[in-house]
Write a protein that holds these residues in place. Sequence first.
Motif, PDB file in Angstrom:
ATOM      1  N   GLN A 166       0.825  -1.210   0.000  1.00  0.00           N
ATOM      2  CA  GLN A 166       0.000   0.000   0.000  1.00  0.00           C
ATOM      3  C   GLN A 166       0.859   1.261   0.000  1.00  0.00           C
ATOM      4  N   GLY A 666      -6.194  -5.353   5.408  1.00  0.00           N
ATOM      5  CA  GLY A 666      -6.812  -4.063   5.134  1.00  0.00           C
ATOM      6  C   GLY A 666      -6.543  -3.108   6.282  1.00  0.00           C
ATOM      7  N   VAL A 682     -13.718  -1.735   4.442  1.00  0.00           N
ATOM      8  CA  VAL A 682     -12.667  -2.217   3.544  1.00  0.00           C
ATOM      9  C   VAL A 682     -13.198  -3.431   2.788  1.00  0.00           C
ATOM     10  N   LEU A 684     -12.479  -6.976   1.242  1.00  0.00           N
ATOM     11  CA  LEU A 684     -11.575  -8.118   1.351  1.00  0.00           C
ATOM     12  C   LEU A 684     -11.934  -9.088   0.228  1.00  0.00           C
TER      13      LEU A 684
END
Length: 725
Positions: A166, A666, A682, A684
């Motif tokens: 990320q 996440g 989030v 998944l």
Amino acid sequence: MNKKVIGFAGSILSSVLWLSVLTAQAQNLVNPKTEAKITALIKKMTLAEKVGMLHANSSFTSAGVKQLGIPELVTSDGPHGVRLEHGRGWTPLKNVNDAGTYLPTGNALAATWNPKLGYDFGAVLGSEAKFRGKDVILGPGINIIRSPLNGRNFEYQSEDPYLIAQMAVGYIKGVQDQGVSASLKHFAANNEEVDRGTVNVEMSERALREIYLPGFEAAVKKGQVNTVMGAYNKFRGQYATENKYLINDILKGEWGFKGLVMSDWGAVHNTMEALENGTDLEMGSDLGTPPLKYSQFFLGDTVITLVKNGKVPITLIDDKVRRILRVMFKTNMIGAKRTVGAYNTKAHQQTALKVAEEGIVLLKNEDNVLPLAKEKIKSIAIIGQNADRENAMGGGSSQVKAKYEITPLHGIKNLLGNGVNVQYAQGYKIARNGQADSALINEAVKIATKADATVIFCGWTHGYDYKKWDDNAYDAEGVDKPDMDMPFGQNELIKAVLKANPNTIIVLMGGGPIDVREWVGKSKAIIEGWYPGMEGGTALAKVIFGEVNPSGKLPMTFPKKLEDSPAHKLGEFPGVNGVVHYKEDIFVGYRYFDTYKVEPQFPFGHGLSYTTFYYENAAIQRTGDKQVTASVTLKNTGKRDGAEVVQFYVEPINPRVSRPRKELKGFQKVFLKAGETKTIKVVLNKDAFSYYDEKKKTWVADNGKYLIAIGNSSKDIQVSKELVL
């Protein structure tokens, strides 16, 4: 400097703009019109001109073809600031404008857990590299932090591949949106320094796929990075920079990478293996006696002879040239006007400050010792050589000549002004094998006894001369730490000062974990400050006095002792007889601590705040085949505005194969005003539930029960929800 040992490695975007950055499709390296132009150029080139583009022609450049409008490719370190100017040689130039923005190091950036800041960080690098006439900035470094002892951990980001992915994508997009190429490094498994040029890394395919490659894959597929730098080490018996499996099969094959693969400086060892196994550009090889003859590089004149003798097809050379030209076209080096860039602007300095502020981690705060109340402080004792030590030029190839650097001592003085008596005591001396100095300790105790507040700045130090163990080479390229013990007699200093003032604040500086068992139980307030960049002293002062509410989270586990680290408990570090076996396999960092129930000193994802947060209403909604949206409600229940990093872990229940207890899949950094509530969601997808099946040679998400565990560290789970796939 011996090139054989050198490895080269605005303001915050709004949420809407950041989403557009993430979702926008960056210009692909392969564009039909551009490919036609490249083909036409290649047809006009002689063999010698083609080969000239495959190796360096100075310390940081490779050749172009002037008559065809192809410029030299100019590279520069580093991961957290454009390196001082060396010109075409290795001696730093004088009287040039090369004092720029010194950003916090990679571990501090990762500790922000804020990909938007990753983008801003990269944008500063790209803009300043462009201003300095650089085409490629040699970063980010994203190797896994496997052991606390790796001397280069400060450049890297995390023990967790998801967090790395990320942060790296944001960083790369930030650089490349400025029209400069990022260089992803070091591909792959460069996890120790002292023997990096010879060690052979052996690990399971599952460890490779689940731990050591995901960050690189995300950088290639999502970040669309233009260049990748090979590593020094061997991987399964073959040097990583000319490794068929890593480069041809995975990077260029499975992932479809169309950009340029360059060597680290001096990482090429064999002409044919480099040619056949994916190396496109050879940098920094030190062959023969000085002066350096670039035509004698492995990819130099030897290649011309091999092609003429029919032993190497010209198509192989053309492919390498094509990859270099793709990068040049994409970054407007050919046939387009590149914008100028900016250097050490106020906005860039503010980005350095913001990253430092969000990356500082509050590790411990008993009895609400922090923040200090500025209006109640008439005198303050600042102790420790790290309080007044500049770090920009440390660490090896990532050295930066900073326009200025505000140390913690200066930052506190600036914040408090002239109305407060700020006293400083060195406390310890940074020296090779330095021991506790009773005179320095007594001086520190004396000022701590009389002051209204006391802060000790301690921990690790950068090395400036990384070719030998001088007096301070702990966090530096080319060396690894001998142990986790706090050097220079700092433990004795801290214990003595804590005895005099139990409310003393301890600020750790450096590249990661350090053994604090001798005094951690007696301390009430501990901060991790990393190497926080040119505005680091300002940021630390603002956190200590409450002008900034700390929101950093640890991107790696801090073990209590070295023997608790999985690389040392289960695996090997460093290598033995030239080989290092990653016997801990997939159980790296918190995956080991949580699964094997080993208590860390401070867990992965940990970081306190001056406010409090309440988690409730965890929910899961199916949104696709083996895809769910997980959500939780977060409320700031304190009296201060603040930010929390909500972390989502996937925990398989009774898995069919050996798996970590839980894995980060996440996270979201959420800024809330006092009393404010938000719902965080989030997605998944199947990847979040998958492991790599070595027999099937593919990723598998087994049906069964899973727990979605939501919290503020790997150990502090606040709420959870079960689901069945």
